[in-house]
Design an enzyme around this catalytic site. Structure first.
Site, PDB file in Angstrom:
ATOM      1  N   VAL A 104      -2.926  31.523   6.800  1.00 50.84           N
ATOM      2  CA  VAL A 104      -4.275  31.648   7.357  1.00 50.84           C
ATOM      3  C   VAL A 104      -5.319  31.436   6.261  1.00 50.84           C
ATOM      4  O   VAL A 104      -6.495  31.697   6.454  1.00 50.84           O
ATOM      5  CB  VAL A 104      -4.467  33.046   8.006  1.00 50.84           C
ATOM      6  N   HIS A 120      -1.005  30.308  12.896  1.00 44.99           N
ATOM      7  CA  HIS A 120      -1.396  31.724  12.960  1.00 44.99           C
ATOM      8  C   HIS A 120      -2.883  31.943  12.717  1.00 44.99           C
ATOM      9  O   HIS A 120      -3.301  33.037  12.349  1.00 44.99           O
ATOM     10  CB  HIS A 120      -0.551  32.541  11.963  1.00 44.99           C
TER      11      HIS A 120
HETATM   12  C1  BJW Z   1       8.248  30.970  -2.447  1.00 46.70           C
HETATM   13  C2  BJW Z   1       7.461  31.132  -3.588  1.00 46.70           C
HETATM   14  C3  BJW Z   1       7.127  29.973  -4.315  1.00 46.70           C
HETATM   15  C4  BJW Z   1       7.766  33.081  -2.686  1.00 46.70           C
HETATM   16  N1  BJW Z   1       7.560  28.792  -3.892  1.00 46.70           N
HETATM   17  N2  BJW Z   1       8.670  29.796  -2.055  1.00 46.70           N
HETATM   18  C5  BJW Z   1      12.353  35.574  18.827  1.00 46.70           C
HETATM   19  C6  BJW Z   1      13.237  36.428  18.230  1.00 46.70           C
HETATM   20  C7  BJW Z   1      12.788  37.663  17.713  1.00 46.70           C
HETATM   21  C8  BJW Z   1      11.451  38.036  17.787  1.00 46.70           C
HETATM   22  C9  BJW Z   1      10.567  37.167  18.381  1.00 46.70           C
HETATM   23  C10 BJW Z   1      11.020  35.959  18.887  1.00 46.70           C
HETATM   24  N3  BJW Z   1       9.940  35.296  19.403  1.00 46.70           N
HETATM   25  C11 BJW Z   1       8.841  36.050  19.217  1.00 46.70           C
HETATM   26  C12 BJW Z   1       9.197  37.212  18.613  1.00 46.70           C
HETATM   27  C13 BJW Z   1       8.275  38.318  18.252  1.00 46.70           C
HETATM   28  C14 BJW Z   1       7.516  38.056  16.977  1.00 46.70           C
HETATM   29  C15 BJW Z   1       8.508  37.846  15.840  1.00 46.70           C
HETATM   30  O1  BJW Z   1       8.731  36.755  15.369  1.00 46.70           O
HETATM   31  N4  BJW Z   1       9.099  38.919  15.348  1.00 46.70           N
HETATM   32  C16 BJW Z   1      10.111  38.858  14.289  1.00 46.70           C
HETATM   33  C17 BJW Z   1       9.475  39.169  12.926  1.00 46.70           C
HETATM   34  C18 BJW Z   1      11.200  39.842  14.622  1.00 46.70           C
HETATM   35  N5  BJW Z   1       6.614  36.926  17.132  1.00 46.70           N
HETATM   36  C19 BJW Z   1       5.411  37.058  17.683  1.00 46.70           C
HETATM   37  O2  BJW Z   1       5.006  38.113  18.114  1.00 46.70           O
HETATM   38  C20 BJW Z   1       4.567  35.796  17.763  1.00 46.70           C
HETATM   39  N6  BJW Z   1       4.015  35.615  19.070  1.00 46.70           N
HETATM   40  C21 BJW Z   1       4.760  35.342  20.137  1.00 46.70           C
HETATM   41  O3  BJW Z   1       5.958  35.225  20.063  1.00 46.70           O
HETATM   42  O4  BJW Z   1       4.035  35.169  21.288  1.00 46.70           O
HETATM   43  C22 BJW Z   1       4.726  35.060  22.527  1.00 46.70           C
HETATM   44  C23 BJW Z   1       4.770  36.426  23.139  1.00 46.70           C
HETATM   45  C24 BJW Z   1       3.591  37.016  23.511  1.00 46.70           C
HETATM   46  C25 BJW Z   1       3.624  38.260  24.131  1.00 46.70           C
HETATM   47  C26 BJW Z   1       4.832  38.919  24.278  1.00 46.70           C
HETATM   48  C27 BJW Z   1       6.007  38.325  23.860  1.00 46.70           C
HETATM   49  C28 BJW Z   1       5.979  37.063  23.276  1.00 46.70           C
HETATM   50  C29 BJW Z   1       3.360  35.899  16.848  1.00 46.70           C
HETATM   51  C30 BJW Z   1       3.735  35.981  15.415  1.00 46.70           C
HETATM   52  C31 BJW Z   1       2.474  36.174  14.570  1.00 46.70           C
HETATM   53  C32 BJW Z   1       2.800  36.433  13.117  1.00 46.70           C
HETATM   54  N7  BJW Z   1       1.617  36.827  12.451  1.00 46.70           N
HETATM   55  C33 BJW Z   1       1.644  37.061  11.004  1.00 46.70           C
HETATM   56  C34 BJW Z   1       0.287  37.682  10.614  1.00 46.70           C
HETATM   57  C35 BJW Z   1      -0.817  36.616  10.683  1.00 46.70           C
HETATM   58  C36 BJW Z   1      -2.146  37.141  10.302  1.00 46.70           C
HETATM   59  C37 BJW Z   1      -2.222  37.549   8.860  1.00 46.70           C
HETATM   60  O5  BJW Z   1      -2.026  36.729   7.945  1.00 46.70           O
HETATM   61  O6  BJW Z   1      -2.480  38.730   8.650  1.00 46.70           O
HETATM   62  O7  BJW Z   1       1.839  35.817  10.296  1.00 46.70           O
HETATM   63  S1  BJW Z   1       3.042  38.011  10.494  1.00 46.70           S
HETATM   64  C38 BJW Z   1       3.253  37.211   8.926  1.00 46.70           C
HETATM   65  O8  BJW Z   1       4.557  36.576   8.884  1.00 46.70           O
HETATM   66  C39 BJW Z   1       2.214  36.076   8.914  1.00 46.70           C
HETATM   67  C40 BJW Z   1       3.022  34.926   8.376  1.00 46.70           C
HETATM   68  O9  BJW Z   1       2.437  33.690   8.749  1.00 46.70           O
HETATM   69  C41 BJW Z   1       4.389  35.154   8.974  1.00 46.70           C
HETATM   70  C42 BJW Z   1       5.504  34.475   8.242  1.00 46.70           C
HETATM   71  O10 BJW Z   1       5.628  34.973   6.926  1.00 46.70           O
HETATM   72  P1  BJW Z   1       6.027  33.970   5.771  1.00 46.70           P
HETATM   73  O11 BJW Z   1       4.969  32.962   5.596  1.00 46.70           O
HETATM   74  O12 BJW Z   1       7.382  33.460   5.990  1.00 46.70           O
HETATM   75  O13 BJW Z   1       5.948  34.950   4.470  1.00 46.70           O
HETATM   76  P2  BJW Z   1       7.117  35.865   3.854  1.00 46.70           P
HETATM   77  O14 BJW Z   1       6.466  36.804   2.907  1.00 46.70           O
HETATM   78  O15 BJW Z   1       7.980  36.436   4.904  1.00 46.70           O
HETATM   79  O16 BJW Z   1       8.022  34.827   3.041  1.00 46.70           O
HETATM   80  C43 BJW Z   1       7.548  34.153   1.877  1.00 46.70           C
HETATM   81  C44 BJW Z   1       8.646  33.218   1.412  1.00 46.70           C
HETATM   82  O17 BJW Z   1       8.160  32.461   0.319  1.00 46.70           O
HETATM   83  C45 BJW Z   1       9.922  33.930   0.913  1.00 46.70           C
HETATM   84  O18 BJW Z   1      11.045  33.313   1.506  1.00 46.70           O
HETATM   85  C46 BJW Z   1       9.904  33.711  -0.601  1.00 46.70           C
HETATM   86  O19 BJW Z   1      11.200  33.586  -1.140  1.00 46.70           O
HETATM   87  C47 BJW Z   1       9.137  32.418  -0.701  1.00 46.70           C
HETATM   88  N8  BJW Z   1       8.418  32.177  -1.972  1.00 46.70           N
HETATM   89  N9  BJW Z   1       7.175  32.440  -3.798  1.00 46.70           N
HETATM   90  C48 BJW Z   1       8.326  28.713  -2.817  1.00 46.70           C
HETATM   91  N10 BJW Z   1       6.364  30.031  -5.487  1.00 46.70           N
END
Ligand code: BJW
Ligand code: ZN
Length: 248
Positions: A104, A120
């Site tokens: 974001v 997101h």
């Molecule tokens: C490096 C590095 C370097 C470090 N070089 N690499 C199916 C199965 C299970 C659950 C669900 C499913 N479908 C939906 C769900 C529910 C839920 C979900 O996914 N839950 C799981 C976590 C269990 N999803 C939702 O709720 C989504 N909506 C949805 O499904 O709507 C339909 C619906 C509606 C109503 C009812 C039911 C369904 C919405 C998800 C929204 C996520 N929002 C966030 C916050 C955004 C706002 C904010 O920024 O505050 O988004 S959560 C957070 O996680 C943020 C990120 O975009 C997202 C992903 O995180 P990311 O980017 O992967 O970061 P990290 O920290 O996890 O990883 C960093 C990586 O970088 C690591 O691997 C490091 O190793 C690496 N790294 N340095 C390269 N230099």
């Protein structure tokens, strides 16, 4: 320089016309933006359930806004890194190139990328919880909570857990992935859906799937090539090997 990239990886990137990239917080880590799930990450002190959903916001909007304001302050002090810059450069070479980002922070756009789908949302925008409009001018109300001119409470225009992603964006993503020659997933733990499903779909498609991450992720097993290292170093090194041979 022998960087250890496989011949197949270089060949696929040189031959590709359509490239789809999925990025996560890791690509911005070298800019100084904290990731979410690292031991010292954004969620080391607060759990996502306390901050990144509507119930948490309604329970304690001041706390949630404090957290987002802190992150907005960090973003004012950082700039895109060589990983973002390499992706912007790649977009200029490929006929069809698009980034789907979970971030974001707006850093891809600041690096010069033009086709960026923000799955997101964007932390710099506010949206009204009452009239649902994007708010240009905000008043700081009680407890420093931004207010909409309609009197409603403003929230960051980001996608919280349980909320839908921007309409049509995933569907377009699935179409782009189905047509891609190369799919790259960079700096994401791959645990948040539906964003991560772009990678699982790609792994079942014709696309050659490349991951760049400092450590294996939930998606690594499904990839054709996993490059372990910081994206701000791996991407420029990879592109230096691929780019001289491109003929468009
Ligand atoms: C490096 C590095 C370097 C470090 N070089 N690499 C199916 C199965 C299970 C659950 C669900 C499913 N479908 C939906 C769900 C529910 C839920 C979900 O996914 N839950 C799981 C976590 C269990 N999803 C939702 O709720 C989504 N909506 C949805 O499904 O709507 C339909 C619906 C509606 C109503 C009812 C039911 C369904 C919405 C998800 C929204 C996520 N929002 C966030 C916050 C955004 C706002 C904010 O920024 O505050 O988004 S959560 C957070 O996680 C943020 C990120 O975009 C997202 C992903 O995180 P990311 O980017 O992967 O970061 P990290 O920290 O996890 O990883 C960093 C990586 O970088 C690591 O691997 C490091 O190793 C690496 N790294 N340095 C390269 N230099
Ligand atoms: Zn309003």
């Amino acid at each position: 320089m022998n960087t250890g990239f496989s011949d197949e990886l270089i060949r696929r990137l040189r031959a590709a016309q359509r490239v789809v990239v999925l990025t996560g917080a890791g690509i911005s880590a070298e800019s100084g933006v904290p990731t979410f799930r690292a031991p010292d990450g954004l969620w080391s002190k607060f759990k996502p359930e306390e901050l990144a959903n509507m119930e948490a916001f309604l329970r304690n909007p001041a706390l949630v806004w404090q957290w987002y304001q802190h992150r907005r302050d960090i973003l004012e002090t950082v700039k895109p890194n060589p990983g973002h810059e390499t992706l912007a450069e790649m977009e200029r070479h490929y006929p069809d190139f698009i980034i789907y980002t979970q971030n974001v922070d707006g850093l891809h756009q600041r690096a010069g990328s033009r086709r960026v789908a923000e799955l997101h949302g964007n932390i710099s925008r506010c949206r009204c919880t009452t009239c649902l409009q994007i708010i240009q001018e905000i008043d700081r109300g009680q407890d420093g909570i931004p207010m909409c001119p309609c009197g409603g409470m403003a929230r960051p225009d980001v996608v919280w857990f349980g909320e839908m992603l921007p309409e049509g964006m995933m569907e377009q993503g699935y179409r782009d992935v189905a047509a891609a020659d190369v799919f790259m997933v960079i700096g994401t733990s791959g645990v948040v859906y539906p964003a991560a499903s772009l990678a699982t779909l790609a792994s079942r498609s014709e696309a050659y799937c490349i991951e760049i991450n400092t450590e294996p992720s939930a998606l690594s097993d499904a990839m054709d090539a996993v490059l372990i290292g910081p994206s701000g170093e791996v991407l420029p090194a990879l592109w230096r090997e691929v780019a001289p041979q491109l003929h468009f």
